[in-house]
Design a protein around this motif. Sequence first.
Motif, mmCIF file in Angstrom:
data_model
loop_
_atom_site.group_PDB
_atom_site.id
_atom_site.type_symbol
_atom_site.label_atom_id
_atom_site.label_comp_id
_atom_site.label_asym_id
_atom_site.label_seq_id
_atom_site.Cartn_x
_atom_site.Cartn_y
_atom_site.Cartn_z
ATOM 1 N N ILE A 64 90.832 6.881 -18.159
ATOM 2 C CA ILE A 64 91.547 7.438 -17.010
ATOM 3 C C ILE A 64 91.814 6.357 -15.970
ATOM 4 O O ILE A 64 92.883 6.327 -15.346
ATOM 5 N N GLY A 65 90.877 5.430 -15.777
ATOM 6 C CA GLY A 65 91.098 4.312 -14.855
ATOM 7 C C GLY A 65 92.275 3.448 -15.285
ATOM 8 O O GLY A 65 93.109 3.052 -14.463
ATOM 9 N N ILE A 66 92.361 3.181 -16.570
ATOM 10 C CA ILE A 66 93.505 2.431 -17.098
ATOM 11 C C ILE A 66 94.792 3.239 -16.908
ATOM 12 O O ILE A 66 95.841 2.690 -16.579
ATOM 13 N N GLY A 67 94.676 4.545 -17.075
ATOM 14 C CA GLY A 67 95.828 5.420 -16.839
ATOM 15 C C GLY A 67 96.314 5.362 -15.398
ATOM 16 O O GLY A 67 97.520 5.400 -15.139
ATOM 17 N N LEU A 68 95.385 5.270 -14.461
ATOM 18 C CA LEU A 68 95.770 5.138 -13.050
ATOM 19 C C LEU A 68 96.529 3.846 -12.798
ATOM 20 O O LEU A 68 97.521 3.827 -12.053
ATOM 21 N N ILE A 69 96.064 2.777 -13.389
ATOM 22 C CA ILE A 69 96.764 1.500 -13.247
ATOM 23 C C ILE A 69 98.160 1.606 -13.869
ATOM 24 O O ILE A 69 99.152 1.158 -13.285
ATOM 25 N N ALA A 70 98.243 2.237 -15.035
ATOM 26 C CA ALA A 70 99.538 2.423 -15.693
ATOM 27 C C ALA A 70 100.461 3.296 -14.843
ATOM 28 O O ALA A 70 101.667 3.035 -14.764
ATOM 29 N N LEU A 71 99.904 4.302 -14.183
ATOM 30 C CA LEU A 71 100.701 5.146 -13.305
ATOM 31 C C LEU A 71 101.285 4.329 -12.159
ATOM 32 O O LEU A 71 102.449 4.509 -11.787
ATOM 33 N N GLY A 72 100.504 3.416 -11.612
ATOM 34 C CA GLY A 72 101.008 2.535 -10.556
ATOM 35 C C GLY A 72 102.181 1.698 -11.032
ATOM 36 O O GLY A 72 103.191 1.566 -10.327
ATOM 37 N N PHE A 73 102.069 1.135 -12.236
ATOM 38 C CA PHE A 73 103.174 0.363 -12.797
ATOM 39 C C PHE A 73 104.394 1.248 -13.052
ATOM 40 O O PHE A 73 105.530 0.846 -12.799
ATOM 41 N N LEU A 74 104.161 2.450 -13.559
ATOM 42 C CA LEU A 74 105.260 3.372 -13.841
ATOM 43 C C LEU A 74 105.992 3.762 -12.559
ATOM 44 O O LEU A 74 107.230 3.744 -12.516
ATOM 45 N N LEU A 75 105.242 4.107 -11.522
ATOM 46 C CA LEU A 75 105.873 4.469 -10.252
ATOM 47 C C LEU A 75 106.654 3.300 -9.667
ATOM 48 O O LEU A 75 107.737 3.487 -9.113
ATOM 49 N N THR A 76 106.113 2.100 -9.805
ATOM 50 C CA THR A 76 106.831 0.913 -9.337
ATOM 51 C C THR A 76 108.130 0.736 -10.105
ATOM 52 O O THR A 76 109.186 0.452 -9.516
ATOM 53 N N ALA A 77 108.085 0.912 -11.418
ATOM 54 C CA ALA A 77 109.288 0.775 -12.243
ATOM 55 C C ALA A 77 110.337 1.820 -11.872
ATOM 56 O O ALA A 77 111.535 1.516 -11.798
ATOM 57 N N VAL A 78 109.902 3.051 -11.617
ATOM 58 C CA VAL A 78 110.833 4.104 -11.218
ATOM 59 C C VAL A 78 111.480 3.751 -9.884
ATOM 60 O O VAL A 78 112.691 3.895 -9.714
ATOM 61 N N TYR A 79 110.676 3.257 -8.941
ATOM 62 C CA TYR A 79 111.227 2.903 -7.634
ATOM 63 C C TYR A 79 112.223 1.743 -7.759
ATOM 64 O O TYR A 79 113.297 1.787 -7.163
ATOM 65 N N VAL A 80 111.883 0.736 -8.537
ATOM 66 C CA VAL A 80 112.774 -0.413 -8.709
ATOM 67 C C VAL A 80 114.079 0.023 -9.363
ATOM 68 O O VAL A 80 115.165 -0.394 -8.947
ATOM 69 N N ARG A 81 113.987 0.871 -10.355
ATOM 70 C CA ARG A 81 115.206 1.354 -11.019
ATOM 71 C C ARG A 81 116.085 2.120 -10.041
ATOM 72 O O ARG A 81 117.292 1.940 -9.994
ATOM 73 N N ARG A 82 115.449 2.971 -9.247
ATOM 74 C CA ARG A 82 116.202 3.746 -8.257
ATOM 75 C C ARG A 82 116.808 2.822 -7.194
ATOM 76 O O ARG A 82 117.956 2.994 -6.781
ATOM 77 N N ALA A 83 116.033 1.848 -6.755
ATOM 78 C CA ALA A 83 116.510 0.914 -5.734
ATOM 79 C C ALA A 83 117.665 0.077 -6.266
ATOM 80 O O ALA A 83 118.618 -0.197 -5.533
#
Length: 99
Positions: A64-83
């Motif tokens: 789950i800790g690794i999943g949290l880190i992956a979620l951070g990367f995923l949210l960053t990727a979504v924001y960059v794509r949107r930006a």
Amino acid sequence: MDLQSIQDHPAFRQLASERTRLGVGMSIVMAATYFAYILTVAFWPRLLGHPLWDGTVITWGVLIGIGLIALGFLLTAVYVRRANSRFDRLSQLLMEEFR
């Protein structure tokens, strides 16, 4: 061209509104999942201490800790794509309007 005319422009208002909504929404998602994990560690550590399967030393907490880190990367990727798509178009529209 003054600051007030830029702030009153509909494209600027839309850009500011969309960026704020996306940023706040993503921040809430990340903070909620992180604090849920931390509260689980604090109050139910045995829940996260169970091994993934018999005979392994890797626990659900690590996964789950690794999943949290992956979620951070995923949210960053979504924001960059949107930006890079929507926000850049609105910014370009503003730049063209105020040249």
